[in-house]
Design a protein around this motif. Structure first.
Motif, short mmCIF file in Angstrom:
data_model
loop_
_atom_site.label_atom_id
_atom_site.label_comp_id
_atom_site.label_asym_id
_atom_site.label_seq_id
_atom_site.Cartn_x
_atom_site.Cartn_y
_atom_site.Cartn_z
N ALA A 214 -17.00 -36.63 28.16
CA ALA A 214 -17.84 -35.46 27.86
C ALA A 214 -17.54 -34.34 28.85
CB ALA A 214 -19.31 -35.83 27.92
N VAL A 215 -17.40 -34.75 30.10
CA VAL A 215 -17.13 -33.80 31.16
C VAL A 215 -15.77 -33.13 30.95
CG1 VAL A 215 -16.23 -34.04 33.50
CG2 VAL A 215 -18.58 -34.64 33.03
N LYS A 216 -14.80 -33.92 30.51
CA LYS A 216 -13.46 -33.36 30.31
C LYS A 216 -13.39 -32.52 29.05
CE LYS A 216 -10.48 -36.41 32.88
NZ LYS A 216 -9.73 -37.65 32.80
N LEU A 217 -14.25 -32.82 28.10
CA LEU A 217 -14.25 -32.03 26.88
C LEU A 217 -14.67 -30.61 27.20
CD1 LEU A 217 -13.84 -32.16 23.87
CD2 LEU A 217 -16.25 -32.68 23.61
N GLU B 138 -6.74 -24.84 33.04
CA GLU B 138 -7.63 -25.48 32.08
C GLU B 138 -7.08 -26.84 31.65
OE1 GLU B 138 -10.56 -24.09 31.06
OE2 GLU B 138 -11.05 -25.78 29.76
N ALA B 139 -5.77 -26.91 31.47
CA ALA B 139 -5.14 -28.15 30.99
C ALA B 139 -5.35 -29.29 31.97
CB ALA B 139 -3.66 -27.92 30.74
N LYS B 140 -5.51 -28.96 33.27
CA LYS B 140 -5.73 -30.02 34.26
C LYS B 140 -7.18 -30.47 34.30
CE LYS B 140 -2.04 -28.40 37.22
NZ LYS B 140 -1.89 -27.22 38.06
N VAL B 141 -8.09 -29.64 33.82
CA VAL B 141 -9.51 -29.95 33.91
C VAL B 141 -10.06 -30.51 32.61
CG1 VAL B 141 -11.81 -28.94 34.22
CG2 VAL B 141 -9.94 -28.25 35.72
N SER B 142 -9.71 -29.90 31.48
CA SER B 142 -10.31 -30.32 30.22
C SER B 142 -9.26 -30.86 29.27
CB SER B 142 -11.05 -29.16 29.56
OG SER B 142 -10.14 -28.29 28.95
N THR B 143 -9.74 -31.49 28.19
CA THR B 143 -8.85 -32.10 27.22
C THR B 143 -8.43 -31.11 26.14
OG1 THR B 143 -10.87 -32.95 26.24
CG2 THR B 143 -9.52 -34.51 27.44
N SER C 74 -12.41 -31.33 18.21
CA SER C 74 -12.91 -32.26 19.22
C SER C 74 -13.70 -33.38 18.57
CB SER C 74 -13.81 -31.51 20.21
OG SER C 74 -14.99 -31.09 19.55
N GLY C 75 -14.14 -33.19 17.32
CA GLY C 75 -15.01 -34.17 16.69
C GLY C 75 -16.47 -33.82 16.87
N GLN C 76 -16.78 -32.92 17.80
CA GLN C 76 -18.16 -32.46 17.94
C GLN C 76 -18.30 -31.18 17.12
OE1 GLN C 76 -19.40 -32.06 21.99
NE2 GLN C 76 -19.17 -34.24 22.40
N ASP C 77 -19.03 -31.28 16.01
CA ASP C 77 -19.08 -30.18 15.05
C ASP C 77 -19.53 -28.87 15.66
OD1 ASP C 77 -18.19 -31.93 13.26
OD2 ASP C 77 -19.99 -32.00 12.01
#
Lengths: 415, 257
Positions: free
Chosen positions: A51-54, A124-129, A190-193
């Motif tokens: 969740a954090v990485k999303l 951003e690429a290093k922190v989030s997915t 992301s799958g989260q609508d």
């Protein structure tokens, strides 16, 4: 070794099979509890980390009040200064800057309300997915200017594809009107609508130009090396922020403050888990009670004789308790060792629940889940079994006190 | 017999009383409706052209935007920003319940979607709804006079407006203060729990566009006293002949005139 201890030890091994069964029930319960708790804690770690990485990161430095109001004017004016503080902390894995504005996004004939986010593509690429979530087209690069990565549902709603134009209209930091036209470079899912329906990512520089940010950002997003580092980073950065001139304006928030919903869902899950474990322990307790009681019934005549030759009822109780405590402790110690070995094995190798790998990867979760062995899980697991088993052992031990020597001696054995 | 007669008489009496009360209530409702309608007509005129300074005040900053506004009846209006230079020529067109915004920098017109109508208009304390649904107060509410007071020696009607059962409105209730010479003094907005949310008040009533009109309007949220939006009329004229083409998308797109 006193005579009581010796007697207790010999009594245990008088009926080897029954004692071993009792001990193994205790062992099994302990092992299972330790493994299940570790599994549960481990899956929370995975949930939190993904969740954090999303989106939110483990920690964020923001202007005071920004988390509630989301006003574009509440900014971190000098993000590099915050970055310098973060660079000094060994627990920080990576950090990035983001700026966010609520705006209207419009294609040729359709308009929706969206969250426009300016991101530094490389950091951003290093922190989030986000980069991995881009399913069509490509992720932003450092040279991009009027390019955007947008959510899958938003793309569907706006009816745009890769290369199409999207107009963004919102309010700049100074209250003036911010407007610009972007080309869709990538589409993420992301799958989260909620997230896929409302997100538009722009390069940070472009965002800052369009929204008149004058170099400021809204969030400094921090990814910690492990979840356990979060607390120390928070305290450390917080004290360092206090020392700067901007101490009243900036705050550092952890993932619990950023995602209160996640904390709640973990609490709910933990609560229902604990109820399940309680039932498990109670079931084990009844089977142990059964064997303890059997042992007492079987030995009624023996107790009668002991009482008749002058043993006090108190001593009998002590003797019985000593027997059950010994068995419980042996069971629990073996259980702890076994539980740790099993958990540790899966902690190293991970568990793949067959058939879910694709589903998991769609939501940005790793395909393998790992339990996490911790002192807490071990203590709760072993402690729970210990307490309930000892409580169970009290009943037969106290029952003995009510025996009358003559009746007990004439007691006909059940078997 | 006499007893029966008496009974019949009593029924007639009760019916009469009912009718009188009923009638009075109706008259009241009708009066309130008429007062609000007359006030709207007075406020808007057949048409109006105005130049307004809009001050958006916040605790830490303030922004002033000069807007030229044309309105025709309750349906059509068009707004264009004249200053500051950065936002010059941005425009908003409202026709019926639809709204469009135009931005000269990107030369595009954007239609405001229904879901965005409750959002703030240009960062002010007015929402898009406030602009597009001004006539909603007339068509979606039932008005009732709940009292009177005096202001500058004139009677002021206190009117309570409740939405009709199925009306598509966001407010639970509105309270209006309308002076007998049709001047709107105050409009207070209440949420569904009937708690006050915000209020618009009129100040500095003077001659403007050949009629008495408040020069300043102030929209104020109830719970944040230091945040408000102030409208100050610089120029105002009523009942000019405004052509149809003024209220079209092509005019919105062509700020030249």
């Amino acid at each position: 070794m006193s005579i009581d201890t010796k007697m207790a030890w010999r009594n245990i091994w008088r009926n080897t099979r029954r004692s071993i069964l009792t001990i193994s029930a205790i062992t099994f319960a302990t092992t299972l509890l330790i493994f299940m708790l570790s599994w549960q804690f481990g899956s929370y770690d995975t949930m939190i980390n993904s969740a954090v990485k999303l989106h939110t990161g483990h920690l964020q430095v923001q202007a005071r009040g920004y988390n509630d109001k989301r006003s574009i004017r509440l900014v971190v004016p000098d993000p590099e200064a915050v970055g310098a503080i973060l660079n000094q902390h060994p627990g920080v894995a990576a950090y990035t800057f983001r700026a966010t504005a609520f705006s209207l996004a419009s294609s040729k004939e359709r308009t929706y309300g969206v969250m426009v986010m300016g991101i530094d593509p490389e950091r951003e690429a290093k922190v989030s997915t986000l980069k991995k979530l881009v399913r069509q087209g490509r992720y932003l690069s450092a040279e991009d200017n009027l390019q955007a990565v947008i959510g899958k549902l938003l793309a569907e709603n706006l009816r745009v594809g890769i290369g199409d134009e999207v107009v963004v209209l919102g309010q700049a930091r100074d209250g003036s009107i911010a407007a610009s036209v972007f080309r869709v470079k990538g589409i993420y899912r992301s799958g989260q609508d909620e997230f896929d329906r409302s997100g538009i990512y722009l390069p940070l520089k472009t965002f800052q130009d369009v929204y008149g940010m004058r170099g400021a950002v809204h969030e400094v997003v921090v990814l910690a090396k492990t979840l356990q580092d979060v607390e120390t980073i928070k305290q450390d950065v917080s004290t360092r922020l206090e020392k700067t001139r901007k101490k009243d304006q900036l705050v550092i928030l952890d993932w619990m403050e950023l995602m209160p919903g996640l904390v709640q869902s973990i609490k709910v899950d933990l609560g229902s888990g604990l109820i399940f474990y309680f039932i498990l322990v109670v079931v084990v307790a009844f089977s142990i009670l059964n064997t303890f009681l059997m042992a007492v019934f079987e030995r009624t005549r023996e107790f009668g004789v002991l009482l008749a030759v002058g043993t006090t009822p108190g001593r009998l109780t002590r003797l019985l308790l000593l027997e059950s405590v010994t068995m419980t402790l042996v069971g629990i110690i073996i259980g702890i060792v076994l539980g740790c070995i099993v958990t540790w094995y899966f902690q190293v190798h991970g568990i793949v629940i067959s058939g879910t790998a694709e589903l998991m990867s769609q939501f940005g979760l790793p395909e393998r889940m790992y339990p996490r062995l911790s002192v807490l899980a071990t203590v709760i697991g072993a402690g729970g079994v210990l307490v309930i088993t000892l409580l169970t052992a009290l009943y037969p031990a106290l029952k003995v006190r009510r025996l009358r020597p003559v009746e007990a001696m004439t007691h006909v054995q059940a078997v | 017999m006499r007893k029966d007669l008496f009974r019949t008489g009593m029924w007639v009496y009760i019916l009469l009383v009912f009718q009188v009360v009923w009638h009075a209530a109706n008259v009241n409702a009708f009066d309130a409706q008429a007062i609000v309608k007359a006030s709207f007509d007075y406020w808007r005129g057949k048409t109006s052209v105005a130049i307004v300074d809009m001050t958006i005040h916040r605790p830490t900053w303030e922004r002033i935007v000069t807007i030229k506004a044309w309105t025709r009846g309750e349906e059509d209006s068009i707004f264009r920003i004249m200053a500051p230079a950065k936002d010059k020529d941005n425009g908003t067109l409202k026709k019926g319940k639809n709204m469009w915004m135009y931005n000269p920098k990107i030369n595009r017109v954007i239609k405001i979607p229904p879901s965005m109508m409750s959002q703030s208009w240009m960062g002010s304390d007015f929402s898009n709804d406030d602009l597009s649904k001004t006539d909603s107060l007339l068509s979606d509410y039932v008005h009732e006079i709940i009292g009177t007071e005096t202001h500058d020696g004139k009677t002021v009607y206190l009117i309570q407006s409740r939405p009709k059962p199925d009306a598509p409105v966001v407010w639970g209730m509105q309270k209006l203060k309308i002076r007998e010479d049709h001047i709107f003094l105050e409009q207070a907005f209440f949420d569904e729990d009937l708690k006050p949310v915000r209020a618009m008040s009129a100040h500095q009533i003077q001659m403007l566009g050949n009629r008495l009109f408040p020069k300043k309007w102030r929209m104020q949220k109830v719970d944040v006293p230091d945040e408000y939006t102030l409208l100050e009329y610089k120029e105002l004229s009523f009942d000019d002949n405004l052509p149809d083409r003024l209220f079209t998308l092509s005019n919105l797109r062509n700020p030249g005139r």
